[in-house]
Design an enzyme around this catalytic site. Structure first.
Site, mmCIF file in Angstrom:
data_model
loop_
_atom_site.group_PDB
_atom_site.id
_atom_site.type_symbol
_atom_site.label_atom_id
_atom_site.label_comp_id
_atom_site.label_asym_id
_atom_site.label_seq_id
_atom_site.Cartn_x
_atom_site.Cartn_y
_atom_site.Cartn_z
ATOM 1 N N LEU A 1 0.856 -1.180 0.000
ATOM 2 C CA LEU A 1 0.000 0.000 0.000
ATOM 3 C C LEU A 1 0.894 1.232 0.000
ATOM 4 O O LEU A 1 1.572 1.522 0.987
ATOM 5 C CB LEU A 1 -0.911 -0.003 1.234
ATOM 6 C CG LEU A 1 -1.868 -1.194 1.354
ATOM 7 C CD1 LEU A 1 -2.817 -0.998 2.536
ATOM 8 C CD2 LEU A 1 -2.656 -1.396 0.064
ATOM 9 N N GLY B 1 2.404 7.570 -1.241
ATOM 10 C CA GLY B 1 3.062 8.713 -1.866
ATOM 11 C C GLY B 1 4.159 9.288 -0.993
ATOM 12 O O GLY B 1 4.926 10.142 -1.421
ATOM 13 N N GLY B 2 4.237 8.805 0.244
ATOM 14 C CA GLY B 2 5.243 9.276 1.184
ATOM 15 C C GLY B 2 6.508 8.445 1.143
ATOM 16 O O GLY B 2 6.595 7.409 0.471
ATOM 17 N N SER C 1 6.409 4.311 2.772
ATOM 18 C CA SER C 1 5.939 3.208 1.939
ATOM 19 C C SER C 1 6.802 3.032 0.698
ATOM 20 O O SER C 1 6.918 1.922 0.166
ATOM 21 C CB SER C 1 4.469 3.410 1.560
ATOM 22 O OG SER C 1 4.266 4.640 0.887
ATOM 23 N N CYS D 1 -9.484 3.807 10.248
ATOM 24 C CA CYS D 1 -9.127 3.716 8.833
ATOM 25 C C CYS D 1 -8.281 2.473 8.575
ATOM 26 O O CYS D 1 -8.442 1.798 7.556
ATOM 27 C CB CYS D 1 -8.378 4.975 8.396
ATOM 28 S SG CYS D 1 -8.001 5.022 6.622
ATOM 29 N N CYS E 1 -5.681 10.989 7.817
ATOM 30 C CA CYS E 1 -4.965 10.472 6.660
ATOM 31 C C CYS E 1 -5.333 11.120 5.342
ATOM 32 O O CYS E 1 -4.488 11.247 4.472
ATOM 33 C CB CYS E 1 -5.180 8.957 6.576
ATOM 34 S SG CYS E 1 -6.892 8.426 6.701
#
Length: 355
Positions: free
Chosen positions: A11, A14-15, A18, A102, A198
């Site tokens: 998953l 964009g950071g 990950s 989440c 998030c």
């Protein structure tokens, strides 16, 4: 854990975290498929979402390593489940944690139903670890980085979700992750960490609440003197223990109590008002991550901080438990999650909602 021959989904947010997960897996010989979970819709223009930039970053990382990349739309599930949970709780005067839910409902829930069920393992950039004990049970364990540790955000996932979860950077300190990203020239190596809920991007949490619940003005009263200090715009804009944003002179003032029926916010002056501390409280709906006999001695935390509090846990009736901490905790509020750890605050037992 031996993950040889396992089909892995990553998953991507964009950071940087990950993205380094992808690097770690690829450098070990794996070819994971990469996914970005979209939880803000195109119509949510007033929520200044960074989704497009996130997707661009995530796609670039997957493309660099020749990996399959897909955007999975979980917008409907997020708003029907996580937003409803959040608004129901704040409307009732509680202090919810949308990011905790989440993880359970979206990242390891809705995604699993849509695509994750096709994979043996789901990899994320959380700062957490897992281990298997001598009886073959899988445990969620803390990261060596006490500031970044995210086991409290993961403590509400179900045991079957934990079985599929892996955290390839969970054994690292944040500085190590940054160093790898810079060394490998990852596109987001210098990108700042996201803050807050998030999906909200730069939007303030109170603006998010106001969008769905509006305002509901009521009295603000000094709990020691009974003096009326002014008006609040809605109890849902204030959390127990809050010091900032109250807007009254002569402080600092702490939010220490809410009267939901009369719509009154009680505050107290001083840096350490006794009324804002508790060493005993009840929890319910404990989510036990790994089936074990109920422990007696635990460590607890009630918010995302590096600090643990030694405590005892006592079963009561109707699925409730009493928590007694070794020293008072500031800002214990109904609706918060109390996360439970072993005596070494290494293994995470799970978490429960404060009553």
């Amino acid at each position: 854990m031996d993950i040889k021959d396992k089909k892995i989904a990553v998953l991507l947010s964009g950071g940087v975290d990950s993205s380094v997960v992808v690097y770690q897996l690829v450098s070990q010989g794996y070819k994971p498929d990469c996914f970005y979970i979209r939880i803000a819709s195109d119509e949510d223009g007033d929520l200044d979402c960074t989704a497009e930039e996130d997707i661009e970053m995530a796609s670039a990382v997957a493309q660099r390593y020749g990996l399959r990349f897909e955007v999975v739309d979980c917008h409907k599930e997020y708003w029907e489940q996580v937003t409803k949970y959040t608004m129901d709780k704040v409307r009732a005067g509680f202090t919810p944690n949308p990011d905790v839910m989440c993880n359970r409902l979206i990242k390891f829930g809705a995604f699993h139903e849509k695509r994750g069920h096709e994979y043996d393992l789901i990899a994320t950039g959380h700062y957490a670890q897992t281990e298997i004990d001598e009886e073959g049970r899988k445990w969620l364990c803390t990261s060596p980085d006490p500031v970044k540790d995210q086991t409290d955000f993961l403590a509400q996932i179900y045991d079957w979700q934990l079985q599929k979860a892996i955290f390839p950077i969970g054994h690292m300190m944040k500085e190590e992750v940054r160093q790898i990203a810079e060394r490998e020239h990852l596109i987001n190596a210098k990108r700042k960490d996201s803050q807050g809920i998030c999906f909200l991007g730069k939007i303030n949490y109170n603006d998010y609440v106001k969008k769905y619940l509006g305002e509901n003005p009521g009295l603000v009263i000094d709990i020691e003197t009974g003096k009326k200090l002014g008006m609040h715009k809605g109890l849902w804009f204030h959390t127990i223990g809050q010091r900032h944003g109250l807007g009254f002179g002569g402080g600092p003032w702490f939010a220490v109590k809410k009267n939901i029926k009369k719509n009154i916010l009680f505050v107290s002056r001083g840096y350490n008002p006794e009324s804002a501390y508790k060493s005993e409280f009840k929890v319910h709906d404990v989510n036990w991550l790994t089936p074990v006999p109920v422990p007696v001695h635990v460590n607890v935390k009630i918010r995302h901080t590096p600090e643990f509090f030694p405590a005892t846990i006592e079963p009561l009736e109707d699925g409730e438990y009493r928590i007694r901490t070794s020293r008072p905790i500031h800002g214990v509020a109904p609706g918060q999650f109390c996360t439970l750890y072993d005596a070494e605050h290494h293994r995470c037992y799970g978490s429960a909602e404060i009553i």
